[in-house]
Enzyme design. Structure first.
Site, PDB file in Angstrom:
ATOM      1  N   ASN A   1     -29.544  33.712  -0.190  1.00  0.00           N
ATOM      2  CA  ASN A   1     -30.714  33.197  -0.887  1.00  0.00           C
ATOM      3  C   ASN A   1     -31.529  34.271  -1.590  1.00  0.00           C
ATOM      4  O   ASN A   1     -32.328  33.969  -2.458  1.00  0.00           O
ATOM      5  CB  ASN A   1     -31.612  32.426   0.098  1.00  0.00           C
ATOM      6  CG  ASN A   1     -31.851  33.189   1.383  1.00  0.00           C
ATOM      7  OD1 ASN A   1     -30.915  33.559   2.089  1.00  0.00           O
ATOM      8  ND2 ASN A   1     -33.102  33.450   1.687  1.00  0.00           N
TER       9      ASN A   1
ATOM     10  N   CYS B   1     -39.419  33.636   2.119  1.00  0.00           N
ATOM     11  CA  CYS B   1     -39.723  33.561   3.540  1.00  0.00           C
ATOM     12  C   CYS B   1     -40.304  34.854   4.060  1.00  0.00           C
ATOM     13  O   CYS B   1     -40.861  34.884   5.146  1.00  0.00           O
ATOM     14  CB  CYS B   1     -38.474  33.201   4.322  1.00  0.00           C
ATOM     15  SG  CYS B   1     -37.661  31.769   3.626  1.00  0.00           S
TER      16      CYS B   1
HETATM   17  C1  LIG Z   1     -33.969  27.275   2.326  1.00  0.00           C
HETATM   18  C2  LIG Z   1     -32.895  27.807   3.181  1.00  0.00           C
HETATM   19  C3  LIG Z   1     -32.840  27.494   4.547  1.00  0.00           C
HETATM   20  C4  LIG Z   1     -33.908  26.700   5.255  1.00  0.00           C
HETATM   21  O1  LIG Z   1     -33.961  25.388   4.850  1.00  0.00           O
HETATM   22  P1  LIG Z   1     -35.257  24.473   5.107  1.00  0.00           P
HETATM   23  O2  LIG Z   1     -34.868  23.144   4.584  1.00  0.00           O
HETATM   24  O3  LIG Z   1     -36.378  25.119   4.353  1.00  0.00           O
HETATM   25  O4  LIG Z   1     -35.505  24.467   6.570  1.00  0.00           O
HETATM   26  C5  LIG Z   1     -31.789  28.019   5.262  1.00  0.00           C
HETATM   27  N1  LIG Z   1     -30.850  28.772   4.704  1.00  0.00           N
HETATM   28  C6  LIG Z   1     -30.880  29.095   3.394  1.00  0.00           C
HETATM   29  C7  LIG Z   1     -29.799  29.941   2.821  1.00  0.00           C
HETATM   30  C8  LIG Z   1     -31.904  28.625   2.594  1.00  0.00           C
HETATM   31  O5  LIG Z   1     -31.926  28.964   1.309  1.00  0.00           O
END
Ligand SMILES: *Cc1c(COP(=O)(O)O)cnc(C)c1O
Length: 435
Positions: free
Chosen positions: A176, A376
């Site tokens: 991400n 995050c």
């Molecule tokens: C956004 C994300 C998450 C978390 O997902 P949520 O729906 O916000 O809990 C986990 N892993 C990756 C790679 C993400 O991009």
């Protein structure tokens, strides 16, 4: 202000979240008001809700090429990840005796008694990272494999890390922060072969179990193939908020025979794995968004790669001391399992002698929304664990910005950013007296 702010918001943070698309809003609408039944109720209103829920499940299953009973709806990516990791680990603990870790395994506290061994990586999303940390606190041994400069998993390190008491591997499909696409199918195949060998062992060591393979596919759903058989995964996490669906929606794919303990107890919904009245509108919305994202992925990939590579080239050309983090697409040939090694919508750049957070705020003043490193981590001042894992110093990490493009992104928008960005970088460097 050097240049007038854009009238329209230029949103370049699609890896953090996406707007809900109109088709999804329309599909959800009746389930807030007229079709508000509880799917567990046996009168007509409840049956309608149940039917919508099971239709959603079949729709998601057909995208993943799995059975509907293998889809567990959750409240998003983090919950799915926690269910996968904690669920498999707690089941394993219930059914297997303590084992000794080999004395030479670094992070796994060699020679001590523990519950079994889990492998993950140094660049996972916090949901995986912190769930693995919690399991380590509960007495499991955890190994975190490293990556190369471009963020690609070190497969040899993975192979060497696997031990007889390894029962779970969790590795992300696409990162991400820096957009690296990982060779999940290749890794899945390696694990599958190890499991086949384990089946033939006799007598079986007490700690031996198949290795269950989980992948976090939250960033992948808009751009990559999600066929769980081709990927050779037992568990796969998806969420709605990254694919133009509602927040707090998503699912965990759990292959038949993958043992899971629930993490939420109650009325036994979702095959007893996720209790609580189902979020019918959210589930309907997620199940609408996912096939649309997959249907559009080939076209969007093509369109965004052109915009992405244009944007990268212009930044590197016009801004001194800027560097791209993550994979360099022209080297994709090195990685046989994928046509592309970088997510089509990801641009991650470090600007030397720049404070990324200040730059982000100046961009915001121009109506441009971007992320510093990862959304995050933006509330903490710690350098991102992903940038550290690819070898960036904390100084380099602090001057980094992530731009993630989306469905609405146009070349005109990027051209506006390309006018503003070099001026803001130069201004900041001048203020800091560095250039
Ligand atoms: C956004 C994300 C998450 C978390 O997902 P949520 O729906 O916000 O809990 C986990 N892993 C990756 C790679 C993400 O991009």
């Amino acid at each position: 202000m050097l240049i007038k702010p854009s009238k329209k918001l230029i949103y370049l943070d699609h890896a953090a979240t996406t707007p809900v698309r109109p088709e999804v809003l329309r599909a959800m609408a009746p389930f807030w008001s007229v079709e508000y039944g509880n799917p567990s109720a046996l009168y007509k209103l409840g049956v309608h809700a149940r039917q919508a829920l099971e239709k959603a499940r079949s729709g998601v299953a057909s995208v993943l090429s799995c059975r509907p009973q293998e889809v567990i709806f959750t409240a998003g990516g983090s919950e799915s990840i926690n269910l996968a990791l904690l669920g498999v680990a707690r089941y394993y603990r219930k059914t297997h005796p303590l084992s000794f870790s080999p004395p030479d395994t670094g992070g796994a506290r060699g020679g001590t008694k523990h519950n079994g061994h889990i492998i993950t990586s140094a660049i996972e999303h916090h949901a995986v990272m912190h769930a693995a940390n919690a399991l380590e606190q509960e007495g499991f041994a955890v190994t975190r494999i490293g990556v190369n400069r471009e963020g690609v998993f070190n497969i040899n390190e993975l192979k060497n890390a696997i031990r007889p008491d390894t029962f779970l591997v969790s590795l992300m499909y696409a990162n991400n922060e820096i957009g690296t696409i990982e060779p999940i199918a290749e890794i899945g195949n390696i694990i599958k072969n190890i499991n086949a060998k384990r089946m033939t062992l006799s007598p079986k060591p007490l700690a031996l179990s198949p290795i269950f393979f989980h992948t976090d596919a939250c960033q992948a759903a808009g751009y990559l193939d999600l066929n769980v058989d081709k990927l050779h995964v037992d568990l796969l996490t998806l969420n709605g908020s990254k694919i133009y669906g509602p927040k707090q929606t998503g699912c965990l794919f759990a292959r038949k025979g993958t043992p899971l303990e629930p993490i939420i107890y109650g009325g036994g919904q979702e095959l007893t794995l996720r209790s609580g009245t189902e979020n019918v509108p959210g589930i309907v919305g997620f199940a609408k968004a996912l096939p649309l994202a997959q249907a559009e992925r080939a076209r969007e990939t093509k369109r965004l790669i052109v915009l992405r590579d244009y944007f990268i080239a212009q930044i590197l050309k016009h801004i001194p001391k800027a560097r791209l983090n993550g994979p360099i697409e022209s080297r994709a040939k090195q990685y046989p399992s994928s046509v592309s090694v970088r997510l089509p919508n990801n641009i991650h750049v470090s600007f030397a002698d720049v404070d990324g957070e200040a730059l982000m705020l100046y961009l915001d003043a121009h109506n441009i929304a971007v992320a510093t490193g990862s959304a995050c981590t933006s509330e903490s001042t710690k350098p991102s664990h992903v940038l550290k894992a690819i070898g960036l110093s904390s100084k380099e990490s602090f001057g980094s910005i992530r731009f993630t493009l989306g469905k609405q992104t146009t070349k005109a928008e990027l051209n506006y950013v390309l006018k503003v960005l070099p001026l803001l970088v130069a201004q900041q460097r001048k203020m800091m007296g560095l250039h």
